[in-house]
Scaffold this motif. Structure first.
Motif, short mmCIF file in Angstrom:
data_model
loop_
_atom_site.label_atom_id
_atom_site.label_comp_id
_atom_site.label_asym_id
_atom_site.label_seq_id
_atom_site.Cartn_x
_atom_site.Cartn_y
_atom_site.Cartn_z
N GLN A 85 0.79 -1.23 0.00
CA GLN A 85 0.00 0.00 0.00
C GLN A 85 0.82 1.29 0.00
O GLN A 85 0.57 2.19 -0.78
CB GLN A 85 -0.91 0.03 1.23
N TYR A 86 1.75 1.41 0.93
CA TYR A 86 2.50 2.67 1.08
C TYR A 86 3.77 2.40 1.89
O TYR A 86 3.92 1.32 2.47
CB TYR A 86 1.65 3.76 1.76
N VAL A 87 4.67 3.40 1.93
CA VAL A 87 5.90 3.27 2.73
C VAL A 87 5.55 3.54 4.19
O VAL A 87 5.04 4.61 4.52
CB VAL A 87 6.98 4.27 2.26
N ASP A 88 5.79 2.56 5.05
CA ASP A 88 5.54 2.74 6.49
C ASP A 88 6.72 3.45 7.15
O ASP A 88 6.54 4.36 7.92
CB ASP A 88 5.30 1.38 7.16
N HIS A 89 7.93 3.01 6.86
CA HIS A 89 9.13 3.69 7.35
C HIS A 89 10.34 3.26 6.52
O HIS A 89 10.28 2.25 5.82
CB HIS A 89 9.38 3.40 8.85
N GLY B 292 6.21 15.63 12.23
CA GLY B 292 5.12 16.06 13.12
C GLY B 292 3.85 15.26 12.98
O GLY B 292 3.26 14.85 13.98
N ASN B 293 3.40 15.01 11.74
CA ASN B 293 2.13 14.28 11.58
C ASN B 293 2.31 12.76 11.57
O ASN B 293 1.33 12.03 11.46
CB ASN B 293 1.38 14.75 10.32
N GLY B 294 3.57 12.29 11.68
CA GLY B 294 3.83 10.84 11.75
C GLY B 294 3.78 10.14 10.40
O GLY B 294 3.90 8.91 10.34
N TYR B 295 3.61 10.89 9.31
CA TYR B 295 3.54 10.25 7.99
C TYR B 295 4.91 9.75 7.53
O TYR B 295 5.00 8.87 6.68
CB TYR B 295 3.00 11.22 6.93
N VAL B 296 5.96 10.39 8.05
CA VAL B 296 7.31 10.03 7.60
C VAL B 296 8.14 9.62 8.82
O VAL B 296 8.32 10.41 9.75
CB VAL B 296 7.98 11.22 6.87
N LYS B 297 8.61 8.37 8.80
CA LYS B 297 9.37 7.86 9.95
C LYS B 297 10.69 7.26 9.45
O LYS B 297 10.70 6.42 8.55
CB LYS B 297 8.56 6.82 10.71
N PHE B 298 11.78 7.74 10.06
CA PHE B 298 13.11 7.28 9.67
C PHE B 298 13.86 6.73 10.90
O PHE B 298 14.48 7.50 11.62
CB PHE B 298 13.94 8.44 9.10
N PRO B 299 13.81 5.44 11.16
CA PRO B 299 14.71 4.90 12.18
C PRO B 299 16.17 4.96 11.70
O PRO B 299 16.44 4.80 10.50
CB PRO B 299 14.25 3.43 12.32
N ILE B 300 17.08 5.26 12.62
CA ILE B 300 18.51 5.36 12.31
C ILE B 300 19.24 4.31 13.15
O ILE B 300 19.14 4.33 14.37
CB ILE B 300 19.08 6.75 12.69
N ASN B 301 19.98 3.43 12.51
CA ASN B 301 20.76 2.40 13.22
C ASN B 301 22.25 2.74 13.19
O ASN B 301 22.75 3.20 12.17
CB ASN B 301 20.68 1.04 12.49
N GLU B 302 22.93 2.42 14.28
CA GLU B 302 24.40 2.40 14.23
C GLU B 302 24.87 1.07 14.82
O GLU B 302 24.17 0.48 15.64
CB GLU B 302 25.02 3.59 14.97
N GLN C 207 18.95 0.90 4.80
CA GLN C 207 19.02 -0.53 5.10
C GLN C 207 17.75 -1.25 4.67
O GLN C 207 17.80 -2.29 4.05
CB GLN C 207 19.22 -0.74 6.61
N HIS C 208 16.60 -0.72 5.08
CA HIS C 208 15.37 -1.35 4.61
C HIS C 208 14.23 -0.35 4.48
O HIS C 208 14.23 0.69 5.13
CB HIS C 208 14.97 -2.57 5.45
N VAL C 209 13.33 -0.68 3.58
CA VAL C 209 12.12 0.11 3.38
C VAL C 209 10.97 -0.79 3.81
O VAL C 209 10.88 -1.94 3.36
CB VAL C 209 11.96 0.53 1.90
N THR D 88 22.92 -5.89 1.45
CA THR D 88 22.62 -4.50 1.80
C THR D 88 21.11 -4.30 1.93
O THR D 88 20.53 -4.70 2.92
CB THR D 88 23.28 -3.54 0.78
N LEU D 89 20.46 -3.71 0.94
CA LEU D 89 19.04 -3.34 1.08
C LEU D 89 18.10 -4.54 1.11
O LEU D 89 18.24 -5.47 0.33
CB LEU D 89 18.66 -2.45 -0.11
N PHE D 90 17.13 -4.49 2.04
CA PHE D 90 16.05 -5.48 2.04
C PHE D 90 14.74 -4.76 2.32
O PHE D 90 14.70 -3.54 2.52
CB PHE D 90 16.32 -6.60 3.05
N PHE D 91 13.64 -5.52 2.28
CA PHE D 91 12.33 -4.93 2.55
C PHE D 91 11.69 -5.59 3.76
O PHE D 91 11.94 -6.76 4.05
CB PHE D 91 11.39 -5.09 1.34
N GLU D 92 10.87 -4.81 4.43
CA GLU D 92 10.00 -5.32 5.49
C GLU D 92 8.58 -5.21 4.96
O GLU D 92 8.23 -4.23 4.31
CB GLU D 92 10.17 -4.46 6.75
N ILE D 93 7.76 -6.22 5.24
CA ILE D 93 6.34 -6.13 4.94
C ILE D 93 5.66 -6.03 6.30
O ILE D 93 5.94 -6.84 7.20
CB ILE D 93 5.82 -7.39 4.20
#
Ligand code: FE2
Length: 376
Positions: free
Chosen positions: A178-182, A231-241, A264-266, A340-345
């Motif tokens: 449906q859409y990008v969650d994070h 602010g509205n929570g539509y865009v979320k970017f977790p950052i890992n180190e 890392q993942h979408v 490298t890149l993978f996806f989460e459903i």
């Protein structure tokens, strides 16, 4: 320790200086855009949307845009060597170059962020064709990744000026994505807080969740993570180190093979994860395997859920609960040869968190793969 800090602050905060309407598209720099587009159509259920290349007046690159519900992916490849795209693919392999964000005013978004310290990637530019106008601007973020700001309120073409509608008879049906969650970024050793500060200061995001290495360490691998939200929570970017563990952190393996920081993942949202994952599997998408013992005490751990456990177990779908509800999630194997890149459903049923209760099972699954690659 998991901490929820943003909710109150967000409610109190005054005008958002960077109002975002969500993810506009994700653009990948790849070695072969034609084949990548075909893969995402056939395996993930995207449909042809738009094309840009020599036939449309673009001489040095080719791009294919594909769409599924509110998800738009663009695959871009260089037509010659010695340019920024070819270099990017040489260094990183296939990967995410642009996380494009929809805004009402791309000129203002650029001014607001650059005056707060963002490095400009692209000054506001107006693109026209017979379907109207798109205004586009951009700033650099971690690694060679870029946030574009896309203003398309005065545009009604297929995708963007420079593209033509891509019509083809081959359009495999949607898999229900449906859409990008994070979108998660991996950054270098001790760089997480630098980028947390970047998202706070430059983009007005808030740190809504934090995970330290005690939350996220298995016997071998460790990482730390902070989730940044607008602010509205539509865009979320977790950052890992990466964090120190007995062996190499999965983030370290990524940094080594991506040759730097990057996405890392979408996470892609679905309304019916069992149906979507069944469909993806039948089309050849490979997922991490979770040991069947994970399901032995699932209901005791997460409480009553709407789904039958058996199909979740069969597919390897994970479940986690927070104060607001629960979520179901599963992770693909890397979608290119580099790890490298993978996806989460993901399917959310009230939960706004990220599956902390699954970290151990998930990271052990990742480590089994790392070990097979000889990188643990
Ligand atoms: Fe995620």
């Amino acid at each position: 320790m998991e901490t929820i800090v943003a909710e109150k602050k967000n409610k109190q905060s005054t005008a958002d200086f960077l109002p975002l309407e969500g993810t506009d598209y994700v653009e990948f720099y790849v070695g072969n855009a034609k084949q990548a587009a075909h893969f995402y159509k056939s395996a993930f259920g995207f449909q042809s949307l738009a094309y840009s290349g020599p036939e449309t007046g673009v001489k040095n690159k080719v791009s294919y845009a594909v769409r599924q519900n509110k998800l738009t992916f663009v695959f871009t490849t260089a037509l010659r060597s010695n340019n920024e795209i070819a270099e990017h693919v040489y260094n990183h392999g296939d990967g995410v170059k642009f996380l494009a964000l929809r805004v009402n005013d791309a000129t203002d978004a650029w001014h607001q962020t650059t005056k707060r310290g963002a490095k400009s990637f692209l000054e506001p530019e107006k693109l026209h064709d017979e379907h109207g106008e798109v205004v586009i601007s951009g700033i650099n973020t971690y690694g060679e990744t870029v946030h574009l700001f896309i203003e398309r309120k005065n545009y009604n073409g297929a995708f963007m000026p420079g593209f033509v509608e891509w019509k083809t008879g081959y359009n495999p049906p949607s898999t229900g994505l449906q859409y990008v969650d994070h979108c998660v970024g991996n950054v270098g050793w001790h760089q997480m807080n630098t980028w947390v500060k970047f998202y706070e200061d430059v983009m007005g995001f808030k740190n809504i969740l934090s995970f330290d290495d005690e939350d996220i360490s298995t016997e071998y691998s460790a990482l730390m993570s902070k989730v940044m939200s607008n602010g509205n929570g539509y865009v979320k970017f977790p950052i890992n180190e990466p964090a120190e563990g007995k062996h190499k952190s999965q983030v370290e393996e990524y940094l080594e093979f991506y040759d730097g920081e990057g996405v890392q993942h979408v996470a892609l949202a679905t309304n019916d994860i069992v149906e979507t994952v069944n469909d993806l599997k039948s089309r050849g998408v490979e997922f991490l395997k979770i040991p069947s013992t994970y399901y032995d005490d699932l209901i005791e751990r997460v409480g009553k859920i709407d789904e039958d456990v058996e199909p979740l177990k069969e597919l390897g779908i994970l479940v986690d609960r927070d104060n607001e509800g629960y979520l179901l999630q599963i992770f693909t194997k890397p979608v290119e040869d580099r790890p490298t890149l993978f996806f989460e459903i993901i399917q959310r049923k009230g939960a706004k968190s990220f599956g902390k209760g699954n970290f151990k099972a998930l990271f052990e699954a990742i480590e089994r793969e790392q070990e097979l690659r000889g990188n643990l």
